[in-house]
Design a protein around this motif. Structure first.
Motif, short mmCIF file in Angstrom:
data_model
loop_
_atom_site.label_atom_id
_atom_site.label_comp_id
_atom_site.label_asym_id
_atom_site.label_seq_id
_atom_site.Cartn_x
_atom_site.Cartn_y
_atom_site.Cartn_z
N LEU A 153 41.41 -26.50 -23.50
CA LEU A 153 42.36 -26.56 -24.91
C LEU A 153 41.28 -28.13 -25.66
N ARG A 154 40.23 -28.97 -24.54
CA ARG A 154 40.32 -30.08 -25.29
C ARG A 154 37.48 -29.86 -24.54
N ASN A 155 37.27 -29.65 -25.29
CA ASN A 155 35.83 -29.44 -25.31
C ASN A 155 34.92 -30.36 -25.87
N ALA A 156 34.38 -31.64 -24.58
CA ALA A 156 33.55 -31.93 -25.41
C ALA A 156 31.65 -31.66 -24.87
N ASP A 157 31.69 -30.36 -25.50
CA ASP A 157 30.27 -29.84 -24.52
C ASP A 157 29.45 -29.63 -26.15
N VAL A 158 30.59 -30.15 -26.88
CA VAL A 158 29.47 -30.14 -28.71
C VAL A 158 28.46 -31.64 -28.57
N LEU A 159 28.61 -32.04 -27.54
CA LEU A 159 28.01 -33.16 -27.54
C LEU A 159 26.63 -32.73 -26.41
N ASP A 160 26.44 -31.99 -25.70
CA ASP A 160 25.63 -31.76 -24.68
C ASP A 160 24.36 -30.34 -25.79
N ALA A 161 23.35 -31.15 -25.71
CA ALA A 161 22.13 -29.89 -26.84
C ALA A 161 22.12 -29.14 -25.57
N ASP A 162 22.39 -29.38 -24.24
CA ASP A 162 22.05 -28.15 -23.23
C ASP A 162 22.86 -27.04 -22.94
N TRP A 163 24.25 -27.57 -23.36
CA TRP A 163 25.16 -26.68 -23.08
C TRP A 163 25.71 -26.00 -24.92
N LEU A 164 24.81 -26.30 -25.76
CA LEU A 164 24.78 -25.48 -26.92
C LEU A 164 23.93 -24.92 -26.67
N ARG A 165 22.30 -24.97 -26.87
CA ARG A 165 21.18 -23.43 -26.19
C ARG A 165 21.93 -22.84 -25.38
N THR A 166 22.47 -23.14 -23.94
CA THR A 166 22.88 -21.80 -23.11
C THR A 166 24.09 -21.19 -24.03
N TRP A 167 25.02 -21.61 -25.15
CA TRP A 167 25.95 -20.71 -25.80
C TRP A 167 24.99 -20.15 -26.66
N PHE A 168 23.87 -20.78 -27.84
CA PHE A 168 22.70 -19.68 -28.38
C PHE A 168 22.10 -18.83 -27.35
N SER A 169 22.27 -18.91 -26.41
CA SER A 169 21.41 -17.91 -25.89
C SER A 169 22.36 -16.41 -25.10
N GLY A 170 23.64 -16.78 -25.99
CA GLY A 170 24.27 -15.08 -25.14
C GLY A 170 24.84 -14.63 -26.65
N PHE A 171 23.78 -14.82 -27.41
CA PHE A 171 24.19 -14.25 -28.51
C PHE A 171 21.86 -13.74 -28.42
N ALA A 172 21.79 -12.35 -29.12
CA ALA A 172 20.85 -11.43 -29.16
C ALA A 172 20.98 -11.62 -30.99
#
Length: 149
Positions: free
Chosen positions: A50-69
Motif C-alpha cells: 500500500l505504501r512504497n519507498a522502493d522508488v528511492l532505490d535504483a537497484d529495486w528499479l533495475r530489478t523492476w525493469f528486468s521484469g520486462f522484455a
C-alpha cells in the motif's frame, strides 16, 4: 505528451522533472528516476504494498525493469502544474506499455498520477506520488485497465 507554455521558471523545472520520466523509462535509467525523489518521499504506486519507498532505490528499479522484455514505452499526457514558492503539485494521465518477461504479448496501461513536490536546496524534488487505475463499481471490482483518454 501535451503541455502548455510554463507560466514560471519553477513550473518549467517541474514539467522537465515529470516529463523527463518518459525518456528515463525508455532508457531504463534507474539512477535518474530515483534521483527525482526527496529522501522522505512517500509513494502509493500501482503495485503492492500500500505504501512504497522502493522508488528511492535504483537497484529495486533495475530489478523492476528486468521484469520486462524488449522496449518500455512511457507517456505523460495532460500534465497540469500548480507551483508555489517552495511547494507544488501536478497531475497527469500516464501510459505504460511493455512486454513482461516470458509473456507472448505486451500490454498498454493508462493510469492517473498525482505528484507533490517541494523545493529542496533550490531544486524541485518529489515528496509524494500517487498512481492509480479506476475500478469498475459493478460488483466485479475489476481494475479498469481498458480505459484510454
Amino acid at each position: 505528451m501535451t503541455s502548455t507554455v510554463p507560466a514560471t521558471i519553477d513550473e518549467a523545472h517541474i514539467r522537465e522533472l515529470v516529463t523527463g520520466q518518459e525518456a528515463a523509462m525508455r532508457a531504463r535509467d534507474a539512477e535518474w528516476l530515483a534521483s527525482r525523489y526527496a529522501p522522505e518521499a512517500v509513494t502509493f504506486t500501482l503495485a503492492p504494498p500500500l505504501r512504497n519507498a522502493d522508488v528511492l532505490d535504483a537497484d529495486w528499479l533495475r530489478t523492476w525493469f528486468s521484469g520486462f522484455a524488449g522496449p518500455i514505452d512511457f507517456e505523460v499526457r495532460d500534465l497540469t502544474v500548480t507551483a508555489g514558492e517552495d511547494v507544488a503539485f501536478c497531475h497527469s494521465l500516464n501510459r505504460l506499455s511493455a512486454t513482461p518477461q516470458g509473456s507472448p504479448e505486451g500490454f498498454e496501461l493508462w493510469f492517473r498520477a498525482t505528484v507533490g513536490l517541494r523545493k529542496v536546496d533550490g531544486a524541485w524534488r518529489i515528496t509524494h506520488e500517487h498512481t492509480s487505475t479506476p475500478f469498475y463499481m459493478d460488483g466485479s471490482f475489476a481494475s479498469a485497465v481498458d480505459l484510454t483518454p
